[in-house]
Design an enzyme around this catalytic site. Structure first.
Site, PDB file in Angstrom:
ATOM      1  N   SER A  94      33.098 -23.018  22.544  1.00 51.88           N
ATOM      2  CA  SER A  94      32.566 -24.327  22.889  1.00 51.88           C
ATOM      3  C   SER A  94      33.575 -25.435  22.627  1.00 51.88           C
ATOM      4  CB  SER A  94      31.248 -24.556  22.131  1.00 51.88           C
ATOM      5  OG  SER A  94      30.623 -25.732  22.535  1.00 51.88           O
ATOM      6  N   ASP A 239      33.141 -25.089  27.150  1.00 53.90           N
ATOM      7  CA  ASP A 239      32.309 -24.252  28.014  1.00 53.90           C
ATOM      8  C   ASP A 239      31.368 -25.072  28.887  1.00 53.90           C
ATOM      9  OD1 ASP A 239      30.675 -25.026  25.886  1.00 53.90           O
ATOM     10  OD2 ASP A 239      29.543 -23.155  25.878  1.00 53.90           O
TER      11      ASP A 239
END
Length: 458
Positions: A94, A239
């Protein structure tokens, strides 16, 4: 949850998060899932292919066929899982720095696993009780083409394309070299926007900026908004499940203000919204003004999504929820964070007013955040104990211990909690005066740093 933190499991690739660790996660998930087929995807990180190979091997060894999607945003994998009715494994860290990677597990409904489902996966992981099938029963793998195109098509069907196109917006976009670089530029162009980009080449070294979309990493985007005379700037994390915005003047918009604006546009009396214990007063004010309930959870998308599911199963209406870090959730679309979808919903608001006017009612608060790093479990325990002592001594504050220690003073609040993904204790504060927020953070940080120093002397 012992293995999975507030949003999946993460660590420095090839040190904490090794191929053997990912293989064990895949073995455990494949053992628990009642499915013959699973999808695997990754973000742009340089270790993504290595770790997705490990996940694929583990899943095949317990008899599952694997759809290999390649580099896809996390919400793109979620869209695929929902459409195909298969669970998924996302290799991503992330917003973490390039050296990190991680694993998120997605259910066959396209939603990240609930806390209870994650704990079921952790059981065979921790006991190492997952069993491989015979050679004749091992799964196959298939390279799937077009997952990103399918995701874009799903997005286009889910937003008000006509409203956005009629606004004739110019969008400055910074996907931060992450997976959103493969989808968001095309998506916004197909919405009828003029799109200019920075850091839009998929590159797991993240040469232009770190993946976390915070103000100090997004100066180039602010400059691009001004240079291109854009109506809005949009930034993603690695992401692309989050979106952060700049207004038409190139000014950074606090994520809490964006969440409040989207919440006020979506909530009605009697609805419920869900956020984490570090919720901004902005969302508290919106819920009060609209007549909606606000439920708090421990920090992390997994906790928020789990609570949303529980509320909806109980018949509650939850139109919008999320955190002020750009992770907004619209449960009627999907109980997941989706940076591109969130951005499109924000663009819908710009059909009537410029971005600065849309978020203007939600100003007046300043946020400050610092991290206190630690190296050992003993140091972590020292920091947590010091935070507890500090909270106990704060007789002039209301203390909440849902996740860490939050001290509410009426005009301001401060929260200290250990991160679920990094070796840090985070300290957050919010006040109507920045100096007040800085003082609250500084006093809490001093107490923790003193505890850390004394730990080193033992």
């Amino acid at each position: 949850m012992k293995v999975f933190g507030s949003s999946g499991t993460r660590g420095v690739a090839n040190e904490e998060l090794t191929p053997s660790f990912v293989l064990r996660v895949a073995l455990a998930a494949g053992t628990v899932w009642d499915a013959d087929r699973v999808a695997v995807a990754r973000d742009t990180r340089t270790t993504g292919r290595m770790l997705s190979n490990a996940a694929t091997s583990g899943l095949q060894s317990v008899g599952m066929d694997v759809d290999r999607l390649g580099v896809v945003p996390t919400p793109g994998l979620q869209s695929y899982c929902e459409a195909e009715g298969v669970p998924g494994v996302m290799i991503t860290a992330s917003h973490n720095p390039p050296e990190y990677n991680g694993v998120k597990l997605i259910g066959a409904d396209g939603v990240e696993l609930s806390v209870a489902a994650i704990e079921r996966v952790e059981e065979p992981f921790l006991s190492e009780s997952a069993e491989a099938v015979s050679w004749a029963a091992t799964g196959t793998d298939l390279e799937v083409q077009g997952a990103n195109r399918r995701y874009i098509a799903d997005l286009l069907e889910s937003v008000d394309r006509e409203r956005i196109a009629d606004a004739e917006l110019t969008v400055a976009l910074d996907p931060g070299h992450g997976a959103g670089a493969l989808t968001s530029p095309e998506f916004f162009r197909r919405l009828g926007c003029d799109v200019v980009t920075v850091n839009a080449q998929a590159d797991g070294h993240f040469p232009g900026r770190d993946p976390e979309p915070v103000a100090e990493n997004l100066e180039d985007l602010g400059r691009l908004v001004r240079a291109a005379d854009a109506d809005v700037g949009i930034a993603h994390d690695g992401d692309a499940d989050r979106a952060i915005f700049f207004d038409e003047t190139g000014t950074y918009i606090e994520g809490d203000a964006t969440l409040a604006a989207l919440a006020e546009a979506g909530l009605s009396p009697g609805d419920t919204t869900v956020s984490a214990v570090n919720v901004s007063q902005r969302l508290v004010d919106v819920a009060d003004r609209v007549g909606a309930d606000l439920e708090l959870t421990p920090i992390g998308s997994t906790r928020i999504m789990t609570r949303i599911r529980e509320l909806r199963e109980a018949g509650e209406s939850v139109p919008v929820a999320g955190e002020g870090n750009g992770g907004v959730i619209f449960p009627s679309y999907r109980v997941n964070r989706d940076g591109a979808y969130t951005a499109a919903r924000f663009l819908e608001l710009l059909a009537e007013d410029p971005a600065s006017a849309v978020v203007a009612p939600y100003g007046g608060y300043d946020n400050v955040r610092v991290n206190v790093e630690y190296d050992t479990t003993r140091e972590r325990d020292r920091l947590v104990a010091a935070a507890a002592d500090y909270a106990e001594s704060a007789t002039d504050a209301e203390v909440t211990t849902i996740d860490g220690y939050r001290l509410d003073y009426g005009d301001a609040w401060v929260l200290a909690r250990p991160s679920g993904t990094e070796p840090v204790v985070r300290i957050y504060a919010e006040a109507t005066d920045r100096a007040r927020a800085e003082t609250l953070v500084g006093e809490f940080e001093d107490r923790l740093q003193n505890a850390l120093a004394s730990a080193g002397e033992l």
